[in-house]
Structures are given as structure tokens and as C-alpha cells.
Design a protein around this motif. Structure first.
Motif, PDB file in Angstrom:
ATOM      1  N   ALA A 243      -6.140   7.446  -2.722  1.00 22.67           N
ATOM      2  CA  ALA A 243      -5.659   6.117  -3.134  1.00 22.67           C
ATOM      3  C   ALA A 243      -4.141   6.073  -3.254  1.00 22.67           C
ATOM      4  CB  ALA A 243      -6.310   5.718  -4.461  1.00 22.67           C
ATOM      5  N   ALA A 244      -3.481   7.228  -3.147  1.00 23.74           N
ATOM      6  CA  ALA A 244      -2.007   7.247  -3.166  1.00 23.74           C
ATOM      7  C   ALA A 244      -1.451   6.818  -1.804  1.00 23.74           C
ATOM      8  CB  ALA A 244      -1.512   8.645  -3.530  1.00 23.74           C
ATOM      9  N   CYS A 245      -2.313   6.398  -0.902  1.00 18.08           N
ATOM     10  CA  CYS A 245      -1.956   5.962   0.455  1.00 18.08           C
ATOM     11  C   CYS A 245      -0.694   5.083   0.471  1.00 18.08           C
ATOM     12  CB  CYS A 245      -3.161   5.166   0.996  1.00 18.08           C
ATOM     13  SG  CYS A 245      -2.822   4.082   2.364  1.00 18.08           S
ATOM     14  N   ALA A 246       0.239   5.427   1.379  1.00 19.30           N
ATOM     15  CA  ALA A 246       1.507   4.683   1.440  1.00 19.30           C
ATOM     16  C   ALA A 246       1.668   3.913   2.748  1.00 19.30           C
ATOM     17  CB  ALA A 246       2.668   5.655   1.265  1.00 19.30           C
ATOM     18  N   THR A 247       0.784   4.127   3.730  1.00 21.93           N
ATOM     19  CA  THR A 247       0.894   3.401   5.011  1.00 21.93           C
ATOM     20  C   THR A 247       0.804   1.903   4.728  1.00 21.93           C
ATOM     21  OG1 THR A 247       0.039   5.217   6.315  1.00 21.93           O
ATOM     22  CG2 THR A 247      -0.271   3.015   7.230  1.00 21.93           C
ATOM     23  N   ARG A 248       1.859   1.171   5.113  1.00 16.94           N
ATOM     24  CA  ARG A 248       1.975  -0.236   4.711  1.00 16.94           C
ATOM     25  C   ARG A 248       1.371  -1.182   5.743  1.00 16.94           C
ATOM     26  NH1 ARG A 248       2.620  -3.742   1.415  1.00 16.94           N
ATOM     27  NH2 ARG A 248       4.714  -4.405   0.858  1.00 16.94           N
ATOM     28  N   ALA A 249       0.653  -2.178   5.278  1.00 14.33           N
ATOM     29  CA  ALA A 249       0.229  -3.286   6.144  1.00 14.33           C
ATOM     30  C   ALA A 249       0.764  -4.575   5.509  1.00 14.33           C
ATOM     31  CB  ALA A 249      -1.290  -3.331   6.257  1.00 14.33           C
TER      32      ALA A 249
ATOM     33  N   ASN B 126      -0.657  -3.976  -1.210  1.00 15.51           N
ATOM     34  CA  ASN B 126       0.040  -4.442  -2.408  1.00 15.51           C
ATOM     35  C   ASN B 126       0.546  -3.243  -3.204  1.00 15.51           C
ATOM     36  OD1 ASN B 126       0.951  -5.614  -4.733  1.00 15.51           O
ATOM     37  ND2 ASN B 126      -0.827  -6.954  -5.016  1.00 15.51           N
ATOM     38  N   PRO B 127       1.869  -3.036  -3.201  1.00 13.10           N
ATOM     39  CA  PRO B 127       2.409  -1.873  -3.916  1.00 13.10           C
ATOM     40  C   PRO B 127       2.633  -2.153  -5.402  1.00 13.10           C
ATOM     41  CG  PRO B 127       4.138  -2.953  -2.641  1.00 13.10           C
ATOM     42  CD  PRO B 127       2.900  -3.778  -2.451  1.00 13.10           C
ATOM     43  N   ASP B 128       2.374  -3.395  -5.860  1.00 16.28           N
ATOM     44  CA  ASP B 128       2.741  -3.765  -7.234  1.00 16.28           C
ATOM     45  C   ASP B 128       1.574  -3.749  -8.218  1.00 16.28           C
ATOM     46  OD1 ASP B 128       5.349  -4.214  -6.360  1.00 16.28           O
ATOM     47  OD2 ASP B 128       4.796  -6.231  -5.656  1.00 16.28           O
ATOM     48  N   VAL B 129       0.416  -3.253  -7.766  1.00 21.71           N
ATOM     49  CA  VAL B 129      -0.737  -3.198  -8.678  1.00 21.71           C
ATOM     50  C   VAL B 129      -1.175  -1.737  -8.804  1.00 21.71           C
ATOM     51  CG1 VAL B 129      -1.581  -5.541  -8.219  1.00 21.71           C
ATOM     52  CG2 VAL B 129      -2.277  -3.667  -6.717  1.00 21.71           C
TER      53      VAL B 129
ATOM     54  N   LYS C  46      -2.921   1.717  -8.142  1.00 21.51           N
ATOM     55  CA  LYS C  46      -3.006   2.217  -6.763  1.00 21.51           C
ATOM     56  C   LYS C  46      -4.337   1.912  -6.075  1.00 21.51           C
ATOM     57  CE  LYS C  46      -4.055   6.944  -8.180  1.00 21.51           C
ATOM     58  NZ  LYS C  46      -3.656   8.343  -8.150  1.00 21.51           N
ATOM     59  N   HIS C  47      -5.460   1.901  -6.819  1.00 18.82           N
ATOM     60  CA  HIS C  47      -6.755   1.635  -6.182  1.00 18.82           C
ATOM     61  C   HIS C  47      -6.923   0.159  -5.814  1.00 18.82           C
ATOM     62  CE1 HIS C  47      -7.502   5.385  -8.365  1.00 18.82           C
ATOM     63  NE2 HIS C  47      -8.377   5.626  -7.430  1.00 18.82           N
ATOM     64  N   GLU C  48      -6.090  -0.696  -6.400  1.00 19.49           N
ATOM     65  CA  GLU C  48      -6.315  -2.140  -6.236  1.00 19.49           C
ATOM     66  C   GLU C  48      -5.523  -2.772  -5.091  1.00 19.49           C
ATOM     67  OE1 GLU C  48      -5.610  -3.798 -10.106  1.00 19.49           O
ATOM     68  OE2 GLU C  48      -7.137  -2.496 -10.994  1.00 19.49           O
ATOM     69  N   GLY C  49      -4.555  -2.033  -4.539  1.00 19.75           N
ATOM     70  CA  GLY C  49      -3.705  -2.655  -3.513  1.00 19.75           C
ATOM     71  C   GLY C  49      -3.939  -2.098  -2.123  1.00 19.75           C
ATOM     72  N   LEU C  50      -5.187  -1.697  -1.830  1.00 19.68           N
ATOM     73  CA  LEU C  50      -5.502  -1.060  -0.545  1.00 19.68           C
ATOM     74  C   LEU C  50      -6.345  -1.989   0.325  1.00 19.68           C
ATOM     75  CD1 LEU C  50      -6.613   2.351  -2.076  1.00 19.68           C
ATOM     76  CD2 LEU C  50      -4.477   1.955  -0.825  1.00 19.68           C
ATOM     77  N   THR C  51      -6.136  -1.921   1.644  1.00 20.67           N
ATOM     78  CA  THR C  51      -6.961  -2.723   2.563  1.00 20.67           C
ATOM     79  C   THR C  51      -7.320  -1.849   3.775  1.00 20.67           C
ATOM     80  OG1 THR C  51      -5.845  -4.742   1.849  1.00 20.67           O
ATOM     81  CG2 THR C  51      -7.075  -4.869   3.916  1.00 20.67           C
ATOM     82  N   MET C  52      -8.547  -2.010   4.237  1.00 16.17           N
ATOM     83  CA  MET C  52      -9.049  -1.191   5.349  1.00 16.17           C
ATOM     84  C   MET C  52      -9.035  -2.007   6.645  1.00 16.17           C
ATOM     85  SD  MET C  52     -10.201   1.835   5.627  1.00 16.17           S
ATOM     86  CE  MET C  52     -11.284   2.615   4.477  1.00 16.17           C
ATOM     87  N   PHE C  53      -8.676  -1.348   7.745  1.00 21.24           N
ATOM     88  CA  PHE C  53      -8.686  -1.984   9.078  1.00 21.24           C
ATOM     89  C   PHE C  53      -9.405  -1.077  10.068  1.00 21.24           C
ATOM     90  CE2 PHE C  53      -5.018  -3.756   6.956  1.00 21.24           C
ATOM     91  CZ  PHE C  53      -5.027  -5.087   7.342  1.00 21.24           C
ATOM     92  N   LEU C  54      -9.959  -1.692  11.105  1.00 17.89           N
ATOM     93  CA  LEU C  54     -10.495  -0.930  12.230  1.00 17.89           C
ATOM     94  C   LEU C  54      -9.562  -1.239  13.401  1.00 17.89           C
ATOM     95  CD1 LEU C  54     -12.881   0.927  12.900  1.00 17.89           C
ATOM     96  CD2 LEU C  54     -14.084  -1.069  13.762  1.00 17.89           C
ATOM     97  N   VAL C  55      -8.587  -0.364  13.611  1.00 18.29           N
ATOM     98  CA  VAL C  55      -7.504  -0.654  14.551  1.00 18.29           C
ATOM     99  C   VAL C  55      -7.804  -0.034  15.926  1.00 18.29           C
ATOM    100  CG1 VAL C  55      -5.020  -0.397  14.981  1.00 18.29           C
ATOM    101  CG2 VAL C  55      -5.870  -0.592  12.621  1.00 18.29           C
ATOM    102  N   PRO C  56      -7.758  -0.847  16.999  1.00 19.84           N
ATOM    103  CA  PRO C  56      -7.949  -0.269  18.339  1.00 19.84           C
ATOM    104  C   PRO C  56      -6.845   0.752  18.627  1.00 19.84           C
ATOM    105  CG  PRO C  56      -8.098  -2.662  18.403  1.00 19.84           C
ATOM    106  CD  PRO C  56      -7.592  -2.311  17.044  1.00 19.84           C
ATOM    107  N   MET C  57      -7.233   1.917  19.129  1.00 13.91           N
ATOM    108  CA  MET C  57      -6.271   3.001  19.330  1.00 13.91           C
ATOM    109  C   MET C  57      -5.279   2.710  20.456  1.00 13.91           C
ATOM    110  SD  MET C  57      -6.573   5.369  17.092  1.00 13.91           S
ATOM    111  CE  MET C  57      -5.638   6.736  17.768  1.00 13.91           C
TER     112      MET C  57
ATOM    113  N   VAL D  66      -8.892  -8.453   1.452  1.00 16.45           N
ATOM    114  CA  VAL D  66      -7.507  -7.993   1.276  1.00 16.45           C
ATOM    115  C   VAL D  66      -7.430  -7.379  -0.131  1.00 16.45           C
ATOM    116  CG1 VAL D  66      -5.094  -8.726   1.086  1.00 16.45           C
ATOM    117  CG2 VAL D  66      -6.597  -9.792   2.799  1.00 16.45           C
ATOM    118  N   ASP D  67      -6.835  -6.202  -0.221  1.00 15.23           N
ATOM    119  CA  ASP D  67      -6.744  -5.421  -1.479  1.00 15.23           C
ATOM    120  C   ASP D  67      -8.129  -4.926  -1.943  1.00 15.23           C
ATOM    121  OD1 ASP D  67      -4.049  -5.864  -1.367  1.00 15.23           O
ATOM    122  OD2 ASP D  67      -4.003  -7.333  -2.995  1.00 15.23           O
ATOM    123  N   GLY D  68      -9.130  -5.053  -1.085  1.00 13.83           N
ATOM    124  CA  GLY D  68     -10.478  -4.572  -1.459  1.00 13.83           C
ATOM    125  C   GLY D  68     -10.840  -3.287  -0.706  1.00 13.83           C
TER     126      GLY D  68
END
Ligand SMILES: Cc1cc2nc3c(=O)[nH]c(=O)nc-3n(C[C@H](O)[C@H](O)[C@H](O)COP(=O)(O)OP(=O)(O)OC[C@H]3O[C@@H](n4cnc5c(N)ncnc54)[C@H](O)[C@@H]3O)c2cc1C
Length: 391
Positions: free
Chosen positions: A135-141, A173-176, A178-189, A226-228
Motif C-alpha cells: 500500500a506504500a505504492c507511489a506509481t502515480r495515476a 490520492n496522496p493526501d489520504v 495510504k490504503h485509501e488513495g489507491l486505484t487499480m488498472f488493467l493497462v495494455p502492455m 477511484v481510490d478503491g
């Protein structure tokens, strides 16, 4: 107590075993060993054609509706055969997560392509400073109209060089908390801005570092709210493999027994008749049996409609710790020639115990380190006070 499996599970196991005996050839195993890529497109597509990628899925997805016990038998047989099937495991994990958290579009377009063996996925969770504490993930979207712009770096993106999608954990969201500001994507490579750098590990496995520079993805590639993203991660973690390493432990023991049966000491005696060698082989066999039963216990709970979170973790922890102990014990009995690598002249047991010894070290790291697993068992299984562990 009766530990035998229902006849339909044994019948399915026999069917799978016959298929694998035909399709997991020495060539498939040698290629995986040489490249470090634990995925084989030929085998993957043959398994898809047989309906085994979707075997546990309901008929509406073209599946066979196999039970958790049958699916455990399938997994067990795949690993017993030595098949390089990590890609299948990841693809199946992503498909199951999409079924729960994906949009209708994702279910309609991505799931069928995964189950037909057409596309593959990789997992983009870990970063240089976010491994166990994912949850310390820093990759920004960052949102830009209907698109998201992604920047960051992921460590250990195994199979990125074969995959069509990366299941990517990002920070929105970097302002909440750490577990609350994350979002998952399925990104084409094949999206512009993704770069892959290979990492060859001590164990011979190839993994990758992946870099994301101004990667633009449409919002329809977002999985969950988003953020979920943490909730989606929790769904995905339930589908991470548990006791798949049991099959590898059995292959290690089989290799050592075959070697000890044919090898002789300086006096011409078979090494399998040496009590110290027998003791180590027996210790490995006992541990394998315990690992097997722990794995089946978790599968049985799933078949009964329970969620074997703690029990699956126990199976993973025990099996991988035992795997390392067994490899340590068995490489010793081979003597100096046991340190020669597969393919080198004079390598004891054709170098397979040595290869396993190097490979098994990583099994107590990925899928949750042993320390993290112990934390989960202590908190959720024994009800002890919460540690700082999050995964
Ligand atoms: C070959 C390989 C392939 C991998 N493939 C993937 C992949 O495809 N996708 C992906 O996203 N990740 C992948 N990983 C990453 C893997 O999940 C992480 O390595 C793992 O989660 C540990 O993270 P870390 O390496 O950053 O170690 P850290 O988390 O920094 O841990 C370092 C040490 O501290 C201990 N520790 C950490 N937190 C706690 C705690 N709370 N309590 C007690 N002890 C703790 C750990 O047990 C460990 O001993 C892969 C790793 C390897 C080595």
C-alpha cells in the motif's frame, strides 16, 4: 478419518495427468529452465483448448463448473508434471478478480480472451519501496478528462515480457491514508510509455523492472472505484496460489531418490542404503505429506463454501519453508558434484537438485514473505494483537 478424495476428483486427476504426460515434454521443461520464463505459449494454448483454463468457471463463461477439489487436483498435477504454468496462475487470478470487481465491458472483452488462452497478464504491485507494504505504492495515476496519465516504476513484474496486460496498482490520492488513495488498472502492455528491463534472479527465473512514463489509458481500463484499489487488491490476493509448491517438493524428492538409488559410494554401496541418506529422504517425504494435507485442507474448506484465508497462508508458509529445508538436506547428500549445474558434465542428479536449491529460496518471498505469513496467522488465526504488516 478418511483422507481419500471423491471418485470424480480422482477421475479428473487421471484425465489431467494423461494430458500433461503427453504435452509437458522434456523440451518444454528445458526451454523454461533455459529462459527462466515460467510460461509456455504452446502448452498454455493446448490447456485452453482442453478447457482447463476455464475448468473452474461456470458454463456461461464456457467453463466446466469444476469444484475447488477438482481445481486443486488440476493445480497439483500441473506442478507435479514440472509444467511452467505461472502465466496460467496469474491470468486466472486476474480473470477471477475482474469477475468480481470488473466492469461489464471488462467482463465481456477481457475475461473471454484470457480464458481462451489468447491473452496473458502480469502483476504490477511491487515497487522498489513497496513490497510487503504494497500500500506504500507511489506509481502515480492522474486523471485527464476520460484518460489517466500514469508515471512510476514497478519492481519484479514477472512475465511482463509475455503479457498483454499489466494489472497495475497506482496512487490516485496522496493526501489520504495510504490504503485509501489507491486505484487499480488493467493497462495494455503495448501502450506507449511502458518500458521493460529484464532481471535474472539467482534462482534462474526471469522477472522484470517496468517503467511507466506518461502512459495514457482510457478510464474503461480502471478496475473498481477511484481510490478503491485496496479492495480490489484484497479480492486479488484471495486468488494467489497457496500450496502449488507441493508439486515442486515432490519432484525434488523423486530426483533425489532416483539419484540415491543409482549412485554408489567409494566402496560400491548404493547411497540409498546409507542410513543417513535414508533419514534425509524420509524427512523430506514426511514434510511433503504434511504440505499436501495442509493444501487439501484449504481446498476442502473452499469446497465447503468457506474462505480459507488463514489455512491457505498456513499451507503456503509450511510448504515453502519445508521446501527450502528439504533442498538444503538433499543437496548435502549429493556431495561436491551436486553443486554442478544442469547441463554440466558430471553434475549429480543432472543438476536438478542444484537448480531447485537456488530456485526454492524465492518461494518464501513472493506471494507474501514467511514473516508476513506468520503475521497473518498470528493476527487472523490466533487473534493476537495487530502488527504493522499489511499483506
Ligand atoms: C523472483 C520474484 C518474482 C516476483 N514477481 C512479482 C510480480 O510478478 N509482481 C509483483 O508485484 N511482485 C512480484 N515480486 C515481489 C514480491 O511480492 C516481493 O518481493 C515481496 O512482496 C517482498 O517485498 P520486498 O522484496 O520489497 O521485501 P520487503 O517487503 O522490503 O521485505 C524485506 C524483509 O522484511 C520483512 N518484512 C517486511 N514487512 C514485514 C512485517 N510487517 N513484519 C515482519 N517482517 C516484515 C520481509 O519478510 C523480508 O524478510 C516478485 C519477487 C521476486 C523475488
Amino acid at each position: 478419518m478418511d483422507f481419500s478424495l471423491p471418485p470424480e476428483v480422482e477421475a479428473f486427476r487421471a484425465e489431467v495427468r494423461a494430458f500433461l504426460a503427453e504435452h509437458v515434454t522434456d523440451e518444454v521443461i528445458e526451454r523454461a529452465h533455459a529462459t527462466g520464463t515460467m510460461h509456455d505459449w504452446g502448452l498454455h494454448r493446448q490447456m485452453a483448448a482442453e478447457g482447463w483454463l476455464s475448468a473452474g468457471w461456470p458454463a456461461e463463461f464456457g467453463g466446466q463448473g469444476r469444484s475447488p477439489l477438482e481445481m486443486n487436483a488440476l493445480t497439483e498435477e500441473m506442478y507435479l508434471s514440472g509444467a511452467p504454468v505461472d502465466g496460467l496462475g496469474v491470468a486466472s487470478l486476474v480473470a477471477h478478480t475482474l469477475l468480481i470487481d470488473g466492469t461489464d465491458w471488462q467482463k465481456r472483452t477481457v475475461i473471454p480472451r484470457i480464458l481462451s488462452g489468447e491473452v496473458m497478464c502480469c502483476l504490477g504491485y511491487s515497487e522498489p519501496d513497496a513490497g510487503s507494504d504494497v500500500a506504500a505504492c507511489a506509481t502515480r495515476a492522474v486523471r485527464d478528462g476520460d484518460e489517466w496519465v500514469i508515471n512510476g516504476q514497478k519492481m519484479f513484474t514477472t512475465l511482463a515480457h509475455e503479457a498483454h496486460y499489466v494489472f497495475l496498482l497506482t496512487r490516485t490520492n496522496p493526501d489520504v491514508a495510504k490504503h485509501e488513495g489507491l486505484t487499480m488498472f488493467l493497462v495494455p502492455m503495448d501502450t506507449p510509455g511502458i518500458e521493460i528491463t529484464p532481471v535474472h534472479t539467482m534462482g534462474g527465473e526471469r522477472t522484470n523492472i517496468t517503467f511507466y512514463t506518461d502512459v495514457r489509458v482510457d478510464d474503461r481500463h480502471r478496475v473498481g472505484e477511484v481510490d478503491g484499489g485496496w479492495k480490489v487488491m484484497m479480492t486479488a490476493l484471495v486468488f494467489e496460489r497457496n500450496s502449488a509448491w507441493y508439486g515442486e517438493c515432490v519432484r525434488l524428492l523423486d530426483t533425489a531418490v532416483a539419484w540415491a538409488t543409482s549412485a554408489r559410494d567409494a566402496d560400491g554401496r548404493r547411497l540409498i542404503d546409507d542410513p543417513l541418506v535414508r533419514e534425509r529422504l524420509a524427512r523430506a517425504a514426511v514434510g511433503n505429506e504434511v504440505a499436501n494435507l495442509l493444501g487439501w485442507r484449504a481446498a476442502w474448506m473452499a469446497a465447503e463454501g468457506q474462505l480459507p484465508g488463514v489455512e491457505g497462508t498456513m499451507a503456503k508458509l509450511f510448504t515453502t519453508e519445508h521446501y527450502q529445508q528439504a533442498a538444503d538436506d538433499l543437496i548435502d547428500i549429493l556431495g561436491p558434484e551436486g553443486l554442478r549445474r544442469h547441463g554440466e558434465p558430471g553434475a549429480a542428479a543432472d543438476g536438478w537438485v542444484e537448480a531447485t536449491y537456488r530456485h526454492c529460496q524465492v518461494t518464501t518471498i513472493y506471494g507474501g514473505t514467511s514473516e508476513v505469513c506468520r503475521g497473518i496467522i498470528a493476527e487472523r488465526g490466533l487473534g493476537l494483537p495487530r502488527s504493522r504488516s499489511s499483506r
